[in-house]
Design a protein around this motif. Sequence first.
Motif, mmCIF file in Angstrom:
data_model
loop_
_atom_site.group_PDB
_atom_site.id
_atom_site.type_symbol
_atom_site.label_atom_id
_atom_site.label_comp_id
_atom_site.label_asym_id
_atom_site.label_seq_id
_atom_site.Cartn_x
_atom_site.Cartn_y
_atom_site.Cartn_z
ATOM 1 N N LEU A 140 0.809 -1.218 0.000
ATOM 2 C CA LEU A 140 0.000 0.000 0.000
ATOM 3 C C LEU A 140 0.843 1.270 0.000
ATOM 4 O O LEU A 140 0.424 2.291 -0.560
ATOM 5 N N TRP A 144 0.143 4.251 -2.761
ATOM 6 C CA TRP A 144 -0.252 5.617 -2.408
ATOM 7 C C TRP A 144 0.707 6.638 -3.018
ATOM 8 O O TRP A 144 0.272 7.650 -3.580
ATOM 9 N N LEU A 159 -1.441 -4.500 -6.389
ATOM 10 C CA LEU A 159 -2.357 -5.385 -5.669
ATOM 11 C C LEU A 159 -2.471 -6.774 -6.293
ATOM 12 O O LEU A 159 -2.454 -7.775 -5.563
#
Length: 379
Positions: A140, A144, A159
């Motif tokens: 993550l 971001w 992902l």
Amino acid sequence: MAWRQIPGTIPLLALALMACGWVAIARSEEIADIPSGTAWRQAIWSAAAMAVMFSVAAPSYRLTIRIAYLGFGVTVVALVSVYLFGPINGAHRWIRLGPVGFQPSEFAKIAVVLALARYLMYRDSASSWLGVLAPLAITLVPIWLVLKEPDLGTSLVFLPVLFAMLYASGVGPRRLAAIAVVGLLAMPMLWGQMSRDQRSRVTALWEQSTPGQSPTPAGYHLHQAKRMFALGGYFGSVFADDATAAAESQADRRVPEPHTDSIFSVFGERFGIVGCGGVLLLYALLLWRGLTIAQKTGEPFGRLVVVGVMAMIGFQVIINTGMLVGLLPITGLPLPLMSYGGSGLLATAIGLGLVMNIAARPGYEMAAHRNRPSRARAA
């Protein structure tokens, strides 16, 4: 290690795909306003990529186990450092060192694969709900940072790589389903972080123009990409007679980013559906060869790295080709090994070099891994 132990199919398939990309880039120079000499610069990058691929394949890949977390940390710093340099086309994606520039987001994909493999190589690492949080955080953070550049396309790759590696490490379906639910619940937050341009690309998927209808500004890219495939027909313009080629205006063959994001549609215009099928077959053979290597690899870290690299390439192919035929939103993701650009080509070459390295040592240090205490017992 003898060079004959390295599987020859991986570099041959990579070279074939790079050659297809070079032909499509050369075609882009003919039909689009891209700088002259782009194809030859890509040829130089391709030669450098092949050299990097074999250089990474030569030394023992166990060196990457030691530097996996360090490499991830350096990549995160690089992703933050892009804001020290001026934006290009409104995006902070590049680090410039004199005349040379590179995109940290491309190398971040490899860094995430290595960091995840380093963490998941021990069976007890993700054996609990708490243990799944670490690989989720590893994934993550770059998502971001890359999304803030903004680069929606590259952020979508991380992902699927995480899911593939978690599955390969033995994480159960309940935990994978829980992560998927968390991802779905986070979609509104992701939508809020997207720029207006990124949102318009998503909504354009449901506003596709019908034949004869003018596309909306947001749907222009997709409209032109689909038109390029239509112009190629079954066998492409390379086999069309001069009268047929002259019947189509130059504007009909214009597509945004023809040598990068839209290169598959340019290849389709030149070689038709048959040519596109051949390219997809090359990618399928590359992925099949990689998965067979993963299946034969007894050492956990190496097996997970191969799965991660193949997932990285495979999902990029799915996203890129899917967006150009109207099945997925236009996200600005290049096609691996074919699209123009040194950063993406070198990052993919590093990944394939690691796969070749691991294939030459399928049972490397298996005994040492079995005798090593687990983290729980070591604690």
